[in-house]
Design a protein around this motif. Structure first.
Motif, PDB file in Angstrom:
ATOM      1  N   GLY A  19       0.909  -1.154  -0.121  1.00  0.00           N
ATOM      2  CA  GLY A  19       0.016   0.116   0.037  1.00  0.00           C
ATOM      3  C   GLY A  19       0.552   1.230  -0.008  1.00  0.00           C
ATOM      4  O   GLY A  19       0.460   2.293   0.419  1.00  0.00           O
ATOM      5  N   LEU A  23       1.933   1.003  -5.066  1.00  0.00           N
ATOM      6  CA  LEU A  23       0.548   1.319  -5.486  1.00  0.00           C
ATOM      7  C   LEU A  23       0.441   2.263  -6.447  1.00  0.00           C
ATOM      8  O   LEU A  23      -0.533   2.379  -7.483  1.00  0.00           O
ATOM      9  CB  LEU A  23      -0.462   1.300  -4.295  1.00  0.00           C
ATOM     10  N   ALA A  35      -4.205  -4.616  -3.392  1.00  0.00           N
ATOM     11  CA  ALA A  35      -3.102  -3.937  -2.485  1.00  0.00           C
ATOM     12  C   ALA A  35      -3.180  -4.439  -1.002  1.00  0.00           C
ATOM     13  O   ALA A  35      -4.189  -4.653  -0.378  1.00  0.00           O
ATOM     14  CB  ALA A  35      -3.578  -2.280  -2.280  1.00  0.00           C
ATOM     15  N   ALA A  37      -1.662  -4.287   2.975  1.00  0.00           N
ATOM     16  CA  ALA A  37      -0.751  -3.397   3.795  1.00  0.00           C
ATOM     17  C   ALA A  37       0.214  -3.946   4.286  1.00  0.00           C
ATOM     18  O   ALA A  37       0.126  -4.953   5.009  1.00  0.00           O
ATOM     19  CB  ALA A  37      -1.890  -2.765   5.053  1.00  0.00           C
ATOM     20  N   GLN A  42      -0.345   1.987   6.024  1.00  0.00           N
ATOM     21  CA  GLN A  42      -0.733   1.786   4.649  1.00  0.00           C
ATOM     22  C   GLN A  42      -2.163   1.691   4.650  1.00  0.00           C
ATOM     23  O   GLN A  42      -2.556   1.888   3.558  1.00  0.00           O
ATOM     24  CB  GLN A  42      -0.051   0.819   3.933  1.00  0.00           C
ATOM     25  N   ILE A  46      -4.829   2.715   1.147  1.00  0.00           N
ATOM     26  CA  ILE A  46      -5.290   1.531   0.572  1.00  0.00           C
ATOM     27  C   ILE A  46      -6.900   1.816   0.583  1.00  0.00           C
ATOM     28  O   ILE A  46      -7.704   1.827  -0.257  1.00  0.00           O
ATOM     29  CB  ILE A  46      -5.156   0.175   1.309  1.00  0.00           C
ATOM     30  N   THR A  55      -8.410   0.284  -6.773  1.00  0.00           N
ATOM     31  CA  THR A  55      -7.854  -1.118  -6.184  1.00  0.00           C
ATOM     32  C   THR A  55      -8.581  -1.951  -5.361  1.00  0.00           C
ATOM     33  O   THR A  55      -9.948  -1.642  -5.133  1.00  0.00           O
ATOM     34  CB  THR A  55      -6.324  -0.693  -5.436  1.00  0.00           C
ATOM     35  N   ASP A  57      -8.766  -4.203  -1.702  1.00  0.00           N
ATOM     36  CA  ASP A  57      -8.067  -4.283  -0.587  1.00  0.00           C
ATOM     37  C   ASP A  57      -8.070  -5.739  -0.252  1.00  0.00           C
ATOM     38  O   ASP A  57      -8.720  -6.400   0.117  1.00  0.00           O
ATOM     39  CB  ASP A  57      -9.307  -3.985   0.630  1.00  0.00           C
TER      40      ASP A  57
END
Length: 124
Positions: A19, A23, A35, A37, A42, A46, A55, A57
């Motif tokens: 993230g 990214l 993405a 973390a 981050q 995100i 994106t 998660d």
């Protein structure tokens, strides 16, 4: 010539990224991403990119077993949804144009000019 990460991201159908800066790079290239973390800091980035539609998660790297299954599922979703990938790519490119450093430099130059003018005016 040696290829860099940017070249690989631009060629990828889907990328799993942290993230952070990667990214941003993937979004600039229009690459659909999941993405993850790497560190808690981050998460807000995100969430913002997810909210914009740029994106998906993938959760936190601190939960490796659950995270791997989740990330694999999300990658599979993207691979089988070309329209969604195209839309994510367009959204990412609209968010990140790669010209942020230029904008920051212009803003700093403006601040310096304004500061110099106000200092000259204060001396009079």
């Amino acid at each position: 010539p040696q290829r860099g990460l940017g070249d690989e991201l631009a060629r990828a159908s889907v990328a799993v990224v942290g993230g952070g800066v990667t990214l941003y790079e993937a979004c600039r290239d229009g690459t659909p991403t999941v993405a993850v973390a790497i560190v808690p800091a981050q998460r807000p980035t995100i969430r913002a990119f997810v909210g914009a539609g740029a994106t998906l998660d993938g959760g936190a790297a601190a939960a490796p077993t659950v995270g791997l299954v989740r990330v694999a599922h999300l990658v599979d979703q993207l691979i089988h949804a070309p329209t969604r990938c195209r839309n994510m790519g367009k959204t990412g490119r609209a968010l990140i144009d790669g010209r942020g450093a230029e904008r920051v430099a212009r803003a700093l130059a403006t601040l310096v000019r304004v500061s110099c003018r106000s200092r000259r005016g204060a001396r009079r």
